[in-house]
Write an enzyme that holds these catalytic residues in place. Structure first.
Site, mmCIF file in Angstrom:
data_model
loop_
_atom_site.group_PDB
_atom_site.id
_atom_site.type_symbol
_atom_site.label_atom_id
_atom_site.label_comp_id
_atom_site.label_asym_id
_atom_site.label_seq_id
_atom_site.Cartn_x
_atom_site.Cartn_y
_atom_site.Cartn_z
ATOM 1 N N VAL A 125 0.829 -1.208 0.000
ATOM 2 C CA VAL A 125 0.000 0.000 0.000
ATOM 3 C C VAL A 125 0.861 1.254 0.000
ATOM 4 O O VAL A 125 0.427 2.322 -0.440
ATOM 5 C CB VAL A 125 -0.961 -0.008 1.205
ATOM 6 C CG1 VAL A 125 -0.162 0.111 2.519
ATOM 7 C CG2 VAL A 125 -1.987 1.092 1.114
ATOM 8 N N ALA A 126 2.079 1.143 0.479
ATOM 9 C CA ALA A 126 3.009 2.279 0.512
ATOM 10 C C ALA A 126 4.427 1.735 0.434
ATOM 11 O O ALA A 126 4.730 0.657 0.949
ATOM 12 C CB ALA A 126 2.825 3.097 1.781
ATOM 13 N N SER A 127 5.280 2.502 -0.219
ATOM 14 C CA SER A 127 6.680 2.106 -0.357
ATOM 15 C C SER A 127 7.556 3.318 -0.103
ATOM 16 O O SER A 127 7.402 4.348 -0.754
ATOM 17 C CB SER A 127 6.934 1.547 -1.766
ATOM 18 O OG SER A 127 8.281 1.161 -1.919
ATOM 19 N N ALA A 128 8.425 3.199 0.882
ATOM 20 C CA ALA A 128 9.301 4.310 1.259
ATOM 21 C C ALA A 128 10.755 3.920 1.043
ATOM 22 O O ALA A 128 11.063 2.859 0.516
ATOM 23 C CB ALA A 128 9.043 4.714 2.708
ATOM 24 N N SER A 129 11.647 4.782 1.474
ATOM 25 C CA SER A 129 13.067 4.582 1.196
ATOM 26 C C SER A 129 13.664 3.419 1.973
ATOM 27 O O SER A 129 14.620 2.794 1.523
ATOM 28 C CB SER A 129 13.826 5.868 1.522
ATOM 29 O OG SER A 129 13.587 6.250 2.863
ATOM 30 N N ILE A 130 13.113 3.105 3.148
ATOM 31 C CA ILE A 130 13.685 2.074 4.003
ATOM 32 C C ILE A 130 12.878 0.778 3.957
ATOM 33 O O ILE A 130 13.425 -0.309 4.051
ATOM 34 C CB ILE A 130 13.776 2.578 5.460
ATOM 35 C CG1 ILE A 130 14.698 3.798 5.540
ATOM 36 C CG2 ILE A 130 14.262 1.481 6.404
ATOM 37 C CD1 ILE A 130 16.139 3.521 5.207
ATOM 38 N N ALA A 131 11.578 0.873 3.816
ATOM 39 C CA ALA A 131 10.718 -0.306 3.892
ATOM 40 C C ALA A 131 9.449 -0.069 3.085
ATOM 41 O O ALA A 131 9.214 1.030 2.569
ATOM 42 C CB ALA A 131 10.377 -0.615 5.352
ATOM 43 N N ASP A 286 10.428 12.581 11.988
ATOM 44 C CA ASP A 286 10.301 12.404 10.541
ATOM 45 C C ASP A 286 8.897 12.818 10.119
ATOM 46 O O ASP A 286 8.166 12.059 9.481
ATOM 47 C CB ASP A 286 10.584 10.945 10.168
ATOM 48 C CG ASP A 286 11.026 10.789 8.717
ATOM 49 O OD1 ASP A 286 11.323 11.816 8.081
ATOM 50 O OD2 ASP A 286 11.066 9.656 8.228
#
Length: 521
Positions: A125-131, A286
């Protein structure tokens, strides 16, 4: 050698996405435009500049993605087209394959996602820089969000940190302000927080602490919602938490359509920030729009929702007191007190003239008061303070770097929600109340309660310690007698040394006389 190749790769990525055109076109100088014409050879980039910058940061890795996330909230410093593109970095970083995510879950928790959960959504559902995050449903019916660490993250971050350390050392050696800015210490702080973010158990613990601080049994429950941690499904690579339903804080039109009081929401955001910093000394560090939502559930409509707890900050009691007094002095325009605090804290040399520092701070801050947030750029204030600090040799405090970054995030969100928000007037009553509690009767009682457990162990021992002390002879006379004996012995040694030196001198004179006389014969 590794650092050299990484730097070469960064330069190659910059040229691939034509970031040279972006930099040169922003410089208002004839030679910059001439160089731009030379390097472009008459060809214009096919993609927009914001898209090229976003793609370059995504290619370079997580450290650069985080840099882009911070820039996306600074629409007063970054053009709108670039800020819009960088905002996509907040939760739309390209995901890694779902099969890899499932394999990491199985390796960490001992079973496949289809076994662990009644339902597991393979598409993130979401993709960020770390996970990246997958929604799931537990066998007891609870809806959860499963956060999975990206593979090979530690190696990628170490590669970039090696380069940053080398650059920091270079800056410290050759830049005029290198030592004062403490670049290596700042990189070390960044290193610490990035590695903390790679441990999802630590993130789960941060989430649990923040939930306690704003839990239903506190007087802040109506301000911030924090998900509950599902500890049996948490490891260093997997973090499972309660699923939260809300709208990203940046979607102001949608929030307004839901009936959310936007000006109140903006004020509460500032209050939450100052509450975390000065009351708890533990704050979400953050706070870009991708991590802050607003509840759209009827029973909690309009409350903030905090997500992504990989980076948190903490302050000591000294830091909290110093910062609170500085803020209050700024709000009251007491620039003399600001100068005194800088000298007392050791942030400037003790030889600094108080009245000179006071005048410099006044020149920086006075023009910004009595303006709405839309007319105040904290970035410009910080830039002018930096220029002033160079003159007075102010040392950068690495432990406050996260706080400065978070303050910029809060300003960016406040600007998007309510351009007319008065940041000063919103924060001032809170800080005055906090200081009153610290120095008043209530603050004294709280500190006594905190120390009570320690004193409960010490106080019963006092009679025994006093009795023991009274029944032992006073060591003072014996020590003085021993010191006197040592002094007399030293004086005797000095006299003997003087006699020996005299004898040696006489012997030397006699020897010289004898040699001279012998030569004469």
């Amino acid at each position: 050698m590794l650092t050299f190749w990484r730097l070469t790769y960064i330069l190659w990525v910059g040229l691939r996405y034509r970031l040279d055109e972006l930099v040169l076109s922003s410089l208002q100088h004839p030679w910059a435009h001439a160089l731009l014409r030379l390097v472009s050879l008459g060809h214009k980039p096919r993609r927009a500049r914001g898209e090229r910058l976003r793609l370059a940061l995504e290619t370079l890795g997580p450290i650069y993605v985080k840099f882009g996330q911070v820039l996306s909230t600074r629409r007063d410093l970054v053009p709108a087209d670039i800020a819009d593109e960088l905002a996509l970095l907040q939760d739309r970083v390209p995901p890694f394959p779902s099969d890899q995510a499932a394999a990491i879950i199985e390796e960490s928790l001992g079973a496949a996602p289809q076994t662990l959960f009644a339902q597991f959504e393979r598409d993130p559902v979401a993709s960020a820089s770390i996970a990246q995050v997958h929604f799931a449903v537990l066998h007891d019916g609870r809806e959860v969000a499963v956060k999975v660490l990206r593979p090979a993250m530690r190696e990628a971050i170490e590669r970039d940190l090696t380069l940053l350390r080398a650059l920091a050392g270079l800056v410290e050696r050759i830049a005029p302000d290198g030592r004062r800015l403490k670049p290596r210490e700042v990189v070390a702080e960044f290193d610490k927080y990035l590695h903390d973010e790679l441990d999802l158990i630590r993130e789960a613990a941060n989430c649990s602490q923040l939930r306690r601080n704003f839990g239903p049994d506190t007087d802040r429950a109506n301000l911030l919602l924090v998900p509950e941690v599902v500890w049996e499904f948490c490891t260093s690579q997997v973090f499972t938490m309660q699923r939260m339903h809300g709208v990203p804080v940046s979607r102001v039109a949608q929030l307004r359509a839901l009936g959310v009081d936007i000006p109140l929401l903006a004020r509460q955001g500032v209050e939450i920030f100052f509450m975390q910093v000065f009351t708890d000394g533990f704050f979400h560090a953050d706070m870009h729009p991708g991590n802050i939502y607003v509840s759209d559930e009827p029973e909690t409509l309009g409350r903030y929702i905090a997500l992504d707890f990989g980076i948190v900050g903490s302050l000591s009691e000294f830091d909290k007191n110093y910062l609170a007094q500085n803020f209050l002095a700024f709000f009251r325009r007491d620039y003399r007190r600001v100068a005194q605090l800088h000298i007392e804290s050791g942030w400037v040399p003790p030889t600094t003239r108080e009245e000179e520092l006071e005048g410099a701070v006044r020149a920086v801050c006075e023009p910004y008061f009595d303006r709405p947030l839309a007319e105040i750029s904290l970035g410009q204030v910080l830039l002018r303070l930096f220029q002033t600090s160079r003159r007075f040799n102010v040392e950068i405090q690495p432990q406050l770097v996260l706080l400065q970054k978070t303050l910029l995030n809060v300003e960016g969100m406040g600007r998007e929600l309510d351009p007319n928000l008065d940041l000063w007037q919103t924060a001032k009553p809170f800080l005055e109340k906090w200081m009153h509690q610290r120095v008043g009767i209530k603050g004294l009682r709280q500190r006594l309660e905190q120390e009570a457990s320690q004193w409960a162990q010490i106080v019963p021992q006092i009679p025994r310690l006093v009795y023991t002390r009274l029944n032992h002879p006073d060591p003072g006379p014996a020590m003085r007698s021993e010191l006197e004996r040592l002094r007399r012995a030293q004086e005797t040694n000095n006299r003997l040394l003087s006699v020996l030196c005299g004898i040696l001198a006489v012997g030397l004179v006699v020897a010289v006389w004898a040699l001279t006389r012998g030569g004469g014969l």
